[in-house]
Scaffold this active site. Structure first.
Site, PDB file in Angstrom:
ATOM      1  N   GLU A  70      -2.927  11.099   2.404  1.00  0.00           N
ATOM      2  CA  GLU A  70      -4.104  11.300   3.255  1.00  0.00           C
ATOM      3  C   GLU A  70      -4.150  12.744   3.759  1.00  0.00           C
ATOM      4  O   GLU A  70      -3.111  13.360   4.029  1.00  0.00           O
ATOM      5  CB  GLU A  70      -4.075  10.332   4.449  1.00  0.00           C
ATOM      6  CG  GLU A  70      -4.271   8.882   4.010  1.00  0.00           C
ATOM      7  CD  GLU A  70      -4.034   7.891   5.135  1.00  0.00           C
ATOM      8  OE1 GLU A  70      -4.894   7.013   5.319  1.00  0.00           O
ATOM      9  OE2 GLU A  70      -2.992   7.986   5.810  1.00  0.00           O
TER      10      GLU A  70
ATOM     11  N   GLU B  87       0.830  -1.213   0.000  1.00  0.00           N
ATOM     12  CA  GLU B  87       0.000   0.000   0.000  1.00  0.00           C
ATOM     13  C   GLU B  87       0.854   1.250   0.000  1.00  0.00           C
ATOM     14  O   GLU B  87       1.896   1.325   0.652  1.00  0.00           O
ATOM     15  CB  GLU B  87      -0.901  -0.020   1.246  1.00  0.00           C
ATOM     16  CG  GLU B  87      -1.839   1.174   1.373  1.00  0.00           C
ATOM     17  CD  GLU B  87      -2.704   1.080   2.626  1.00  0.00           C
ATOM     18  OE1 GLU B  87      -3.052   2.151   3.170  1.00  0.00           O
ATOM     19  OE2 GLU B  87      -3.003  -0.058   3.061  1.00  0.00           O
TER      20      GLU B  87
END
Length: 456
Positions: free
Chosen positions: A132, A128
């Site tokens: 964010e 991943e």
């Protein structure tokens, strides 16, 4: 070697607080993990090309992305990801994977305490890479990564400053990913580099095919663990919503080419991934969806002038050919019609001549009267002859009464009417009557022959 700014060092000091955090809960999951070993996962469909996905209509999303949660709206600022109430977490996931390459997303983060706007690359074995944005933080963007779903430590997240408010302005957030290093960039400027070896000697380095996920969720929802709420910036007040993240586009380049990516073993190393040659389904879908269906007028307008002139010339020639073909058929039909008319006229003339001939023959025969050139028989209809009148009878209406006869006398008399002395008349003949007289009634058109009577 990591590139860390002074402000990012201050913010990374809070990493210890993330021991209880489950990051990006709404976006990180896998339908089939090839690392499990006891399952056979399908190959990953490859993007196999470079494409700029512009999110201005729903078709731009539905063609090459799956809507995994919630719903989207579309406006002048692109796709709208909105949290309006508890439980909302609109998210899309690409139908394709890239095996190294670049991803550049132009977006504006959502406002709202505890609201998380995110850009995620995720593989089937839970490698991943993240961008964010916390709705309560206007000045920084978080970068993060995971390898094989390893959450034994939460010291990998680093925050970097952004020139202008991430919630009021669009910025370009880029990931440049190879087998050797991973780079995060903001508006074209490198803010972080992760070498392969720096990720736990490569064990936690993201290195397997990944898809793209874009979404928004409420980390500050009261149902979340306390550590997640604290990491998200505090509890979310849904009465102050809705909270919307805007995404204009995603420019993606797949470094590898082919139709699919195959996992040949369960090692999770990039060397174990095999690119299957062929035509990418994603490319076909992209071309089909973004090829406009032009009207005839639009197709004509798009033609070069030379082509139009050629079409005009060809069209003129075609019209000329059609004209001459029509003229040829017309003349041919006219000639055939003239021939048919001549045949018809000849037939009519022949019939007329035959009718005239028949008429003349009938005239020669007296139209059914006596024909002196032939014997008197039953064909001589309407004539007088002794052999046609039985003895003792006279055809009463076929000759005049005595009072109406010419001046000549009857030899046989006619006392008592035409029947009384018919025998005398018959035996004696008509000595002074029609047999020898000159005053014989005649047809208006024909002369009598030898004093005979011919009907007309």
């Amino acid at each position: 070697m990591r590139l860390v700014s002074k402000s990012s060092l201050l913010l990374s000091a809070s990493a210890a607080l993330q021991l209880l955090i489950t990051p990006v809960l709404a976006q990180t999951w896998s339908a089939c993990n090839p690392m499990w070993g006891n399952v056979t996962c399908p190959n990953n469909p490859a993007l196999g090309t470079t494409h700029d996905f512009v999110f201005n209509t729903s078709s731009a999303v539905t063609t090459t992305f799956n809507q995994t949660s919630g719903s989207l709206a579309f406006g002048t600022n692109g796709a709208e990801f909105t949290v309006a109430k508890r439980g909302d977490s609109p998210t899309i996931q690409s139908k394709w994977y890239i095996f190294f390459g670049t991803v550049s997303v132009v977006m504006r983060a959502a406002t709202g305490q505890g609201i998380i706007s995110s850009i995620v690359l995720e593989s089937d074995d839970l490698d991943e890479v993240d961008w964010e944005f916390m709705g309560g933080n206007a000045t920084h963007a978080e970068t993060n990564y995971f390898g094989k779903g390893n959450t034994t430590s939460f010291d990998r997240a680093i925050y970097y400053p952004v020139d202008t408010d991430v919630r009021d302005n669009f910025h370009n957030y880029t990931l440049d990913w190879t087998a050797e290093r991973l780079i995060w960039m903001i508006d074209g400027k490198v803010v972080r580099t992760l070498p392969y070896a720096a990720a736990n000697e490569g064990k936690n380095y993201p290195q397997t095919p990944m898809n793209l996920r874009l979404g928004i969720w409420a980390g500050g929802d009261p149902s979340m663990p306390n550590g997640t709420i604290e990491w998200a910036g505090g509890p979310t007040d849904f009465t102050k919503g809705p909270y919307t993240m805007y995404v204009k586009s995603a420019d993606v380049r797949d470094q590898s080419t082919g139709a699919e990516y195959q996992w040949t073993d369960t090692s999770g190393n990039w060397q174990s991934i095999k690119a299957i040659a062929g035509n990418s389904t994603a490319v076909k879908d992209i071309v089909k969806s973004e090829t406009p269906v032009l009207t005839t007028a639009q197709k004509w307008a798009a033609l070069p002038q030379t082509t139009k002139l050629a079409v005009y010339g060809g069209g003129g020639a075609a019209v000329a050919l059609l004209f001459f073909a029509f003229l040829f058929v017309f003349m041919r039909q006219r000639k055939a019609g003239r021939k048919e008319r001549d045949i018809y006229n000849a037939r009519v003339e022949a019939e007329r001549q035959q009718a005239y001939k028949d008429q003349m023959e009938l005239r020669e025969k007296g139209y059914g009267g006596w024909d002196n050139s032939t014997s008197h028989n039953e064909d001589s209809l309407g004539g007088w002859g002794g052999q046609h009148v039985p003895q003792g009878h006279v055809a009463q209406n076929d000759f005049p009464l005595r009072s109406q006869s010419p001046a000549q006398q009857w030899n046989g008399g006619n006392q008592g009417g035409p029947i009384s002395n018919a025998g005398n008349a018959y035996n004696g003949g008509y000595s002074g009557g029609y047999a020898g007289g000159n005053q014989i009634p005649r047809s208006p058109s024909f002369r009598g022959n030898n004093g005979g009577y011919q009907r007309f």
